[in-house]
Design an enzyme around this catalytic site. Structure first.
Site, mmCIF file in Angstrom:
data_model
loop_
_atom_site.group_PDB
_atom_site.id
_atom_site.type_symbol
_atom_site.label_atom_id
_atom_site.label_comp_id
_atom_site.label_asym_id
_atom_site.label_seq_id
_atom_site.Cartn_x
_atom_site.Cartn_y
_atom_site.Cartn_z
ATOM 1 N N GLY A 19 0.774 -1.241 0.000
ATOM 2 C CA GLY A 19 0.000 0.000 0.000
ATOM 3 C C GLY A 19 0.802 1.286 0.000
ATOM 4 O O GLY A 19 0.290 2.333 0.399
ATOM 5 N N ILE A 96 -8.047 -9.415 -11.029
ATOM 6 C CA ILE A 96 -8.460 -8.839 -12.311
ATOM 7 C C ILE A 96 -9.968 -8.599 -12.266
ATOM 8 O O ILE A 96 -10.743 -9.530 -12.006
ATOM 9 C CB ILE A 96 -8.059 -9.769 -13.479
ATOM 10 C CG1 ILE A 96 -6.530 -9.855 -13.526
ATOM 11 C CG2 ILE A 96 -8.609 -9.237 -14.801
ATOM 12 C CD1 ILE A 96 -6.000 -10.863 -14.516
ATOM 13 N N LEU A 97 -10.365 -7.368 -12.475
ATOM 14 C CA LEU A 97 -11.790 -7.029 -12.439
ATOM 15 C C LEU A 97 -12.453 -7.505 -13.737
ATOM 16 O O LEU A 97 -11.876 -7.390 -14.822
ATOM 17 C CB LEU A 97 -11.968 -5.520 -12.269
ATOM 18 C CG LEU A 97 -11.433 -4.954 -10.943
ATOM 19 C CD1 LEU A 97 -11.395 -3.424 -10.977
ATOM 20 C CD2 LEU A 97 -12.261 -5.446 -9.755
ATOM 21 N N ASN A 111 -5.058 2.411 -13.207
ATOM 22 C CA ASN A 111 -4.122 1.450 -12.615
ATOM 23 C C ASN A 111 -2.702 1.977 -12.780
ATOM 24 O O ASN A 111 -2.413 2.727 -13.709
ATOM 25 C CB ASN A 111 -4.245 0.087 -13.307
ATOM 26 C CG ASN A 111 -3.328 -0.953 -12.699
ATOM 27 O OD1 ASN A 111 -3.165 -1.026 -11.476
ATOM 28 N ND2 ASN A 111 -2.695 -1.771 -13.536
ATOM 29 N N HIS A 113 1.197 0.548 -13.247
ATOM 30 C CA HIS A 113 1.889 -0.689 -13.603
ATOM 31 C C HIS A 113 3.396 -0.416 -13.725
ATOM 32 O O HIS A 113 3.807 0.529 -14.403
ATOM 33 C CB HIS A 113 1.338 -1.221 -14.928
ATOM 34 C CG HIS A 113 1.980 -2.500 -15.339
ATOM 35 N ND1 HIS A 113 1.638 -3.713 -14.788
ATOM 36 C CD2 HIS A 113 2.978 -2.746 -16.228
ATOM 37 C CE1 HIS A 113 2.400 -4.659 -15.322
ATOM 38 N NE2 HIS A 113 3.212 -4.112 -16.197
ATOM 39 N N GLU A 178 6.762 6.068 -8.752
ATOM 40 C CA GLU A 178 5.299 5.881 -8.726
ATOM 41 C C GLU A 178 4.616 6.783 -7.708
ATOM 42 O O GLU A 178 3.497 7.229 -7.929
ATOM 43 C CB GLU A 178 4.977 4.413 -8.428
ATOM 44 C CG GLU A 178 5.371 3.494 -9.567
ATOM 45 C CD GLU A 178 4.880 2.074 -9.381
ATOM 46 O OE1 GLU A 178 4.801 1.606 -8.229
ATOM 47 O OE2 GLU A 178 4.568 1.433 -10.411
HETATM 48 C C1 GRF Z 1 3.565 -1.073 -7.603
HETATM 49 O O1 GRF Z 1 4.850 -1.208 -8.118
HETATM 50 C C2 GRF Z 1 2.538 -1.002 -8.707
HETATM 51 O O2 GRF Z 1 3.015 -0.465 -9.889
HETATM 52 C C3 GRF Z 1 2.192 -2.453 -8.934
HETATM 53 O O3 GRF Z 1 2.260 -3.046 -7.660
HETATM 54 C C4 GRF Z 1 3.123 -2.296 -6.806
HETATM 55 C C5 GRF Z 1 2.294 -1.930 -5.617
HETATM 56 O O4 GRF Z 1 3.042 -1.393 -4.565
HETATM 57 N N1 GRF Z 1 0.925 -2.575 -9.595
HETATM 58 P P1 GRF Z 1 2.324 -0.816 -3.277
HETATM 59 O O5 GRF Z 1 1.418 -1.906 -2.708
HETATM 60 O O6 GRF Z 1 1.534 0.394 -3.677
HETATM 61 O O7 GRF Z 1 3.432 -0.480 -2.323
#
Ligand code: GRF
Length: 193
Positions: A19, A96-97, A111, A113, A178
């Site tokens: 998270g 997967i929704l 999302n 990724h 991210e």
């Molecule tokens: C992230 O790297 C995201 O891109 C991928 O899963 C990871 C989730 O990390 N889908 P977190 O749970 O938000 O720390």
């Protein structure tokens, strides 16, 4: 229609684990200029570490293991409607929704990724980019469709892969990217609606 004037857009975040992206979205939502508020967190795991961020910020959360997909999705859809959620952000959500869920929700689902989509859809992206001796990797925020990691790209950030990089170092660097990219992409998306 998602936009409203003067009122923050009620957002749900779906997680399954650590998270850290949820944490950064919550932080972002608290800025005066942010267009979102986080009204709901859905976790597919009861012991997801990320739930602590929802608890800390007193955000409503629900756990749903999605084992029976159609029943689970029905419940989630009714929670989303009860909480008047207008956009969903998937953040490390490992389920997967279904096409049906996406159709019935009717509003945008985003999302994040950890690759430069359309390259490296699916799991274990960092191991695969290293194995293939890629020069660059990155992260992508995109719209969710019924095809895995395939919806319209909203924003991407590129990262140069160094010779000394490992799965661990890439994971760390990409997560750092991210934590800024997701809120930036979300604001960009909302501004263009
Ligand atoms: C992230 O790297 C995201 O891109 C991928 O899963 C990871 C989730 O990390 N889908 P977190 O749970 O938000 O720390």
């Amino acid at each position: 229609m998602v936009k409203s004037i003067g009122k923050k857009i009620n957002t749900a975040v779906f997680i399954s684990g650590r998270g850290s992206n949820l944490k950064s979205l919550i932080k972002h939502s608290k800025f005066k200029n942010s267009q979102i508020k986080i009204g709901l967190v859905i976790s597919s795991k009861k012991d997801a570490k990320g739930l602590k961020y929802a608890k800390k910020s007193k955000i409503n959360f629900f756990i749903n293991n999605f084992k029976n997909k159609s029943i689970s999705e029905k419940h989630v859809l009714s929670q989303l409607s009860k909480e008047k959620i207008r956009i969903i952000c998937l953040a490390g959500f490992m389920k997967i929704l279904s096409k049906n869920f996406i159709k019935k929700f009717k509003k945008p689902i985003l999302n994040i990724h950890p690759s430069l989509l359309p390259k490296y859809k699916g799991l274990n992206t960092h191991a695969r980019v290293i194995k293939n001796k890629e020069k660059f990797t990155g992260s992508t925020v995109h719209l969710v469709t019924s095809k895995l990691d395939s919806g319209k790209i909203i924003l991407q950030k590129k990262l140069k892969i160094l010779k000394i990089d490992t799965v661990k170092t890439l994971e760390k660097k990409i997560l750092k990217i991210e934590h800024k990219l997701y809120s930036k992409a979300l604001e960009k998306f909302l501004a263009n609606l």
